[in-house]
Design a protein around this motif. Structure first.
Motif, PDB file in Angstrom:
ATOM      1  N   LYS A  93     -56.558 -73.554 -31.643  1.00  0.00           N
ATOM      2  CA  LYS A  93     -54.912 -72.776 -31.832  1.00  0.00           C
ATOM      3  C   LYS A  93     -53.905 -73.310 -31.190  1.00  0.00           C
ATOM      4  CE  LYS A  93     -53.782 -68.176 -29.357  1.00  0.00           C
ATOM      5  NZ  LYS A  93     -54.212 -67.458 -28.453  1.00  0.00           N
ATOM      6  N   GLY A  94     -53.094 -73.543 -32.048  1.00  0.00           N
ATOM      7  CA  GLY A  94     -51.786 -74.524 -31.812  1.00  0.00           C
ATOM      8  C   GLY A  94     -52.230 -75.307 -32.802  1.00  0.00           C
ATOM      9  N   ALA A  95     -52.587 -76.376 -33.056  1.00  0.00           N
ATOM     10  CA  ALA A  95     -52.720 -77.142 -33.575  1.00  0.00           C
ATOM     11  C   ALA A  95     -51.664 -77.575 -35.058  1.00  0.00           C
ATOM     12  CB  ALA A  95     -54.228 -77.955 -34.392  1.00  0.00           C
TER      13      ALA A  95
ATOM     14  N   SER B 206     -54.205 -75.104 -42.206  1.00  0.00           N
ATOM     15  CA  SER B 206     -53.830 -75.671 -40.981  1.00  0.00           C
ATOM     16  C   SER B 206     -54.224 -74.415 -39.210  1.00  0.00           C
ATOM     17  CB  SER B 206     -52.789 -76.253 -40.668  1.00  0.00           C
ATOM     18  OG  SER B 206     -51.573 -74.264 -40.651  1.00  0.00           O
ATOM     19  N   ARG B 207     -54.567 -73.867 -39.836  1.00  0.00           N
ATOM     20  CA  ARG B 207     -54.379 -71.816 -39.046  1.00  0.00           C
ATOM     21  C   ARG B 207     -56.376 -72.329 -38.465  1.00  0.00           C
ATOM     22  NH1 ARG B 207     -50.862 -71.632 -42.037  1.00  0.00           N
ATOM     23  NH2 ARG B 207     -51.498 -70.663 -43.771  1.00  0.00           N
ATOM     24  N   PHE B 208     -56.726 -73.202 -39.043  1.00  0.00           N
ATOM     25  CA  PHE B 208     -57.902 -72.972 -38.732  1.00  0.00           C
ATOM     26  C   PHE B 208     -58.729 -74.100 -37.879  1.00  0.00           C
ATOM     27  CE2 PHE B 208     -60.427 -71.253 -42.991  1.00  0.00           C
ATOM     28  CZ  PHE B 208     -59.677 -69.733 -42.686  1.00  0.00           C
ATOM     29  N   GLY B 209     -57.695 -75.128 -37.184  1.00  0.00           N
ATOM     30  CA  GLY B 209     -57.632 -76.084 -36.494  1.00  0.00           C
ATOM     31  C   GLY B 209     -57.054 -75.432 -35.436  1.00  0.00           C
TER      32      GLY B 209
ATOM     33  N   ALA C   5     -46.960 -75.331 -41.597  1.00  0.00           N
ATOM     34  CA  ALA C   5     -46.546 -73.818 -41.765  1.00  0.00           C
ATOM     35  C   ALA C   5     -45.778 -73.362 -40.892  1.00  0.00           C
ATOM     36  CB  ALA C   5     -47.798 -73.117 -41.958  1.00  0.00           C
ATOM     37  N   ARG C   6     -44.843 -72.231 -40.211  1.00  0.00           N
ATOM     38  CA  ARG C   6     -44.396 -71.799 -38.998  1.00  0.00           C
ATOM     39  C   ARG C   6     -45.040 -70.994 -38.400  1.00  0.00           C
ATOM     40  NH1 ARG C   6     -39.680 -69.640 -42.679  1.00  0.00           N
ATOM     41  NH2 ARG C   6     -37.971 -71.038 -42.921  1.00  0.00           N
ATOM     42  N   ARG C   7     -46.195 -70.885 -38.975  1.00  0.00           N
ATOM     43  CA  ARG C   7     -47.227 -70.027 -37.532  1.00  0.00           C
ATOM     44  C   ARG C   7     -48.381 -70.813 -37.819  1.00  0.00           C
ATOM     45  NH1 ARG C   7     -46.836 -67.306 -42.097  1.00  0.00           N
ATOM     46  NH2 ARG C   7     -48.931 -67.214 -42.890  1.00  0.00           N
ATOM     47  N   LYS C   8     -48.501 -71.220 -35.835  1.00  0.00           N
ATOM     48  CA  LYS C   8     -49.001 -72.015 -35.970  1.00  0.00           C
ATOM     49  C   LYS C   8     -50.844 -71.283 -35.100  1.00  0.00           C
ATOM     50  CE  LYS C   8     -46.721 -75.104 -36.174  1.00  0.00           C
ATOM     51  NZ  LYS C   8     -47.142 -76.948 -36.970  1.00  0.00           N
ATOM     52  N   VAL C   9     -51.138 -69.993 -35.402  1.00  0.00           N
ATOM     53  CA  VAL C   9     -52.202 -69.527 -34.864  1.00  0.00           C
ATOM     54  C   VAL C   9     -52.532 -68.491 -35.990  1.00  0.00           C
ATOM     55  CG1 VAL C   9     -53.181 -67.843 -33.520  1.00  0.00           C
ATOM     56  CG2 VAL C   9     -51.355 -69.832 -32.328  1.00  0.00           C
ATOM     57  N   PHE C  10     -53.551 -68.451 -36.573  1.00  0.00           N
ATOM     58  CA  PHE C  10     -53.923 -67.858 -38.002  1.00  0.00           C
ATOM     59  C   PHE C  10     -53.497 -66.619 -37.134  1.00  0.00           C
ATOM     60  CE2 PHE C  10     -57.393 -64.787 -39.997  1.00  0.00           C
ATOM     61  CZ  PHE C  10     -56.844 -65.608 -41.405  1.00  0.00           C
TER      62      PHE C  10
ATOM     63  N   THR D 144     -60.450 -72.500 -29.114  1.00  0.00           N
ATOM     64  CA  THR D 144     -61.403 -73.169 -30.384  1.00  0.00           C
ATOM     65  C   THR D 144     -62.393 -72.016 -31.440  1.00  0.00           C
ATOM     66  OG1 THR D 144     -62.180 -74.846 -28.008  1.00  0.00           O
ATOM     67  CG2 THR D 144     -63.683 -74.186 -30.509  1.00  0.00           C
ATOM     68  N   ARG D 145     -62.687 -70.437 -30.851  1.00  0.00           N
ATOM     69  CA  ARG D 145     -62.962 -69.618 -31.932  1.00  0.00           C
ATOM     70  C   ARG D 145     -62.060 -69.866 -32.942  1.00  0.00           C
ATOM     71  NH1 ARG D 145     -61.886 -65.083 -27.416  1.00  0.00           N
ATOM     72  NH2 ARG D 145     -63.231 -66.002 -25.629  1.00  0.00           N
ATOM     73  N   GLY D 146     -63.059 -69.448 -34.059  1.00  0.00           N
ATOM     74  CA  GLY D 146     -62.936 -68.917 -35.518  1.00  0.00           C
ATOM     75  C   GLY D 146     -61.845 -71.093 -36.031  1.00  0.00           C
ATOM     76  N   SER D 147     -62.583 -71.920 -35.406  1.00  0.00           N
ATOM     77  CA  SER D 147     -62.683 -73.253 -36.080  1.00  0.00           C
ATOM     78  C   SER D 147     -62.755 -73.807 -36.563  1.00  0.00           C
ATOM     79  CB  SER D 147     -61.214 -73.620 -34.880  1.00  0.00           C
ATOM     80  OG  SER D 147     -61.985 -74.344 -33.887  1.00  0.00           O
ATOM     81  N   TYR D 148     -62.641 -75.365 -37.218  1.00  0.00           N
ATOM     82  CA  TYR D 148     -63.438 -76.312 -37.784  1.00  0.00           C
ATOM     83  C   TYR D 148     -64.104 -76.037 -36.858  1.00  0.00           C
ATOM     84  CZ  TYR D 148     -59.947 -76.778 -41.498  1.00  0.00           C
ATOM     85  OH  TYR D 148     -59.013 -76.350 -42.623  1.00  0.00           O
ATOM     86  N   ALA D 149     -63.519 -77.045 -35.288  1.00  0.00           N
ATOM     87  CA  ALA D 149     -64.216 -77.038 -34.302  1.00  0.00           C
ATOM     88  C   ALA D 149     -65.446 -76.379 -34.032  1.00  0.00           C
ATOM     89  CB  ALA D 149     -63.041 -77.347 -32.738  1.00  0.00           C
ATOM     90  N   GLY D 150     -65.020 -75.181 -34.318  1.00  0.00           N
ATOM     91  CA  GLY D 150     -65.957 -73.420 -33.600  1.00  0.00           C
ATOM     92  C   GLY D 150     -67.340 -73.749 -34.419  1.00  0.00           C
TER      93      GLY D 150
END
Length: 715
Positions: free
Chosen positions: A272-274, A267-270, A136-141, A206-212
């Motif tokens: 931040k910026g993943a 992808s934006r659940f990675g 996605a163009r957007r890397k941040v949710f 890390t907040r809001g992510s799979y890693a979170g």
């Protein structure tokens, strides 16, 4: 009607085309390739084979961009005409294409205008329905320009991707825990909302992510659940409400029920910026962490519709532009051609032979690649319709999922209704495999606990496993997924705090969301400082948790209910990326010794008690009902004993009093040599409300408090 054609930027490169094997163009060597498998596939010779399905197209070309390309341009770096075999279009890049970091898609042409049911938009490069990754163009949710991007609502925000050079993921011998269906305790949760709040204690990245999720597995273990059901994690467009000005354009889709890809993780659940590839790896790390903690992973999947919208606001970016008439239900005799049994503008043509295979392939991909343990199917009744929307008794796609050998070990859960009125609770086509969200259980439990008259008999049926609905075709009690609350509707706290919905923040003048919540505010609407009202609310929440955990069937609870999460009466918070949905870890801390403790202890009590969560339905030897007023609509007291019959736990006496007065209940005699010990009394303050080892002193009678429940165990 038709989509606006994007203009070609000045100075854009000419299309690089090639047709014959070995032809080179701009560093690319291509051949016709193979029609299988679909999607991108690395070949043993170092090439990449691409294949996609379209019955209706007359021309399909493969378009490839490298990392430096602006894919808003109509012209990609490479464009290769594809060869047709049957209804599959294919081409193989032998040499020259990047093996990671590239984006690709398909440009499709065909005969006929929109009046034919087709939706050709040949200046748009379409995402591959089989793409393993989506960039996605957007890397941040939730971050991006409001309203149309680049001035065109159809300008692509995301495109297919692949990665054939990353190191294989190391599962390190961590396998899925073995959890039988009868032993499941399901926790419905949202990846983003679980740790998005700063109170999660995680860093901003890390907040809001799979890693979170992986970082806070400790909470799930402490609660005692053994299955998480993740709201949609397939790639979706969280900015869909912001394409044009509208009453909802302030909202961000945080629930995710607008799938854009059936194979790619969001992808934006990675972190931040993943990148999409990095997010994919982090998804696997999350699954690995959950499995290591003894927790299985079920995905909430949306195969009934996609985020490609309707003809009022088309988002032609994938299936609609590749072969609309194959992928979607259409009726060209109508002005509004896209059939809509989902309430979302379109309905997938799930029982078309190819689309059925497509869905099954997607499920197997998530099992093979990501080691998930099962699926909950959103609006599953929409998958029981033929291409014109008529209900089918034996829908091929439902059967194919149930019978596929690779899916034989996974859990299958249907939401057995759709928005077209097809309601199949208790009758969903199942092939002895499918479980169902039991909406009847939810409604009856809500009515009895809040004190409605005339529902006691139904209450007894529902907590006994709903044998009247499921005792057919070799089905078991655990095929009923019992729930009081779910992601949509009131939270448990709000169920006992609001008589009506309060959805003004959604921008639709409180017209959205259900009006029939079967809730009771305990005497005051909304938040209050009244100690009596607040105490009654906590007691009612405990009553619901007791009923859920002692019921035969599979219990499901919702993220946040374990501490009393509130959405302040909003029963439709799909578009709020804020505290309405986000888990509030500070509130959890406040309840650690109180409601959280009680909720967690009830889960552990269920798992320890073999009389609950049974393999088979109750018979007369298993249960004694202490009841002679079944037909009295004014009676709101129910008591029964579950008999141990040599299983080593002890007979268990359970009573529910939904009256506003005490009931002096006569107790049955405990088995020889044993005495009744009180484990639960929801009228008592913590920690007396739950005593795991039991408290003796109970004799031949027990005075059950108003709006309270009691559990005694013979010890």
């Amino acid at each position: 009607m038709g989509g606006a054609r994007a203009s070609r930027p000045d100075g854009a490169r000419a299309r690089a085309t090639a047709t014959a094997r070995g032809t080179r163009t701009d560093g690319l060597e291509i051949s016709s390739g193979e029609p299988a498998p679909l999607g991108p596939t690395a070949t043993t010779s170092g090439g990449i084979n691409f294949a996609t399905y379209s019955e209706s197209a007359s021309e399909v070309s493969l378009c490839v961009y490298d990392e430096s390309d602006d894919w808003s341009e109509a012209t990609p770096r490479w464009e290769v005409p594809m060869t047709r075999t049957g209804n599959v279009w294919h081409a193989r890049v032998e040499r020259g294409a990047p093996r990671r970091g590239a984006r690709y898609g398909y440009r499709c042409k065909g005969a006929g205008g929109w009046e034919t049911g087709a939706r050709w938009y040949e200046d748009r490069v379409m995402m591959d329905p089989y793409a393993p990754l989506v960039e996605a163009r957007r890397k941040v949710f939730g971050e991006g320009p409001k309203h149309a991007t680049h001035g065109d609502v159809n300008d692509p925000d995301m495109l297919s991707g692949y990665d054939f050079e990353s190191e294989p993921f190391d599962w390190a011998g961590v396998e899925s825990p073995k959890i039988e269906e009868k032993d499941m305790i399901v926790y419905e949760m949202t990846v983003r909302a679980f740790t998005a709040d700063a109170s999660s204690g995680l860093d901003e990245k890390t907040r809001g992510s799979y890693a979170g999720v992986a970082a806070r597995v400790d909470h799930l273990k402490a609660l005692g659940v053994n299955v998480v059901e993740l709201l949609p994690v397939f790639e979706y467009d969280e900015m869909e409400f912001q394409r044009i000005p509208n009453p909802r354009d302030h909202m961000i889709n945080t629930w995710g029920y607008s799938t854009m890809s059936f194979f790619a993780p969001m992808s934006r659940f990675g972190t931040k910026g993943a990148s999409a590839a990095r997010a994919s790896r982090e998804f696997k790390e999350m699954v690995k962490a959950l499995h290591a903690a003894g927790i299985q992973v079920i995905l909430d999947v949306v195969y009934n519709h996609t985020g490609e919208m309707n003809d009022e606001l088309p988002n032609l970016c994938s299936m609609r532009g590749i072969d609309n008439k194959t992928y979607y239900m259409t009726d060209t005799s109508k002005y509004v051609q896209m059939l809509n049994f989902t309430g979302c503008g379109n309905t997938l043509n799930a029982n078309h032979p190819y689309v059925s295979k497509f869905i099954v392939d997607s499920l197997k991909h998530w099992v093979r690649e990501y080691h998930v343990d099962g699926f909950r199917f959103d609006l599953a009744s929409a998958l029981c319709r033929d291409e014109k929307g008529h209900p089918m008794n034996s829908p091929p796609v439902i059967r194919a999922i149930a019978k596929d050998p690779e899916l034989s070990h996974v859990k299958l859960i249907a939401e057995p209704w759709d928005c077209g009125g097809l309601y199949q609770v208790g009758s969903f086509p199942n092939w002895d495999r499918w479980s169902e969200w039991n909406g009847a259980y939810r409604d009856v439990l809500r009515r009895f606990i809040k004190g409605d008259e005339g529902v006691k008999s139904d209450f007894a049926r529902r907590i006994s496993g709903s044998a009247d609905m499921y005792h057919t075709n070799k089905r078991k009690p655990y095929h009923s997924v019992n729930f009081i609350t779910a992601h949509d509707g009131f939270t448990l706290h709000d169920l006992v705090s609001y008589n009506g919905k309060h959805n003004m923040a959604n921008g639709e003048s409180n017209n959205d969301g259900s009006n029939d919540n079967l809730s009771w505010n305990c005497g005051h609407e909304g938040e209050t400082g009244d100690k009596a009202v607040r105490g009654l609310r906590w007691r009612q929440m405990k009553n619901f948790q007791v009923a859920l955990m002692i019921s035969q069937g599979t219990p499901m609870m919702v993220m946040g209910d374990e501490y009393g999460h509130t959405r302040y009466g909003n029963n439709n918070t799909y578009g709020h990326d804020d505290k309405l949905n986000n888990f509030q870890w500070n509130e959890l801390e406040k309840q650690k010794a109180h409601y959280f403790r009680f909720s967690s202890e009830m889960i552990k009590f269920r798992l320890a008690n073999p009389l609950l969560g049974r393999e088979d339905f109750l018979n007369d030897d298993d249960v004694t009902w202490h009841e002679d007023r079944w037909d009295d609509p004014s009676s709101k007291f129910l008591a029964f004993t579950l008999h141990d019959r040599g299983q080593g736990f002890g007979d268990t006496y359970i009573a529910f009093n939904a009256h506003e007065f005490y009931v002096d209940a006569a107790l049955p005699a405990p088995p020889h040599g044993k005495r009744w010990a009180r484990v639960v009394d929801t009228n008592l303050p913590s920690p007396e409300d739950f005593i795991a080892e039991g408290k003796f002193g109970v004799e031949s009678r027990y005075n059950v408090a108003p709006r309270a429940s009691v559990i005694l165990v013979a010890k």
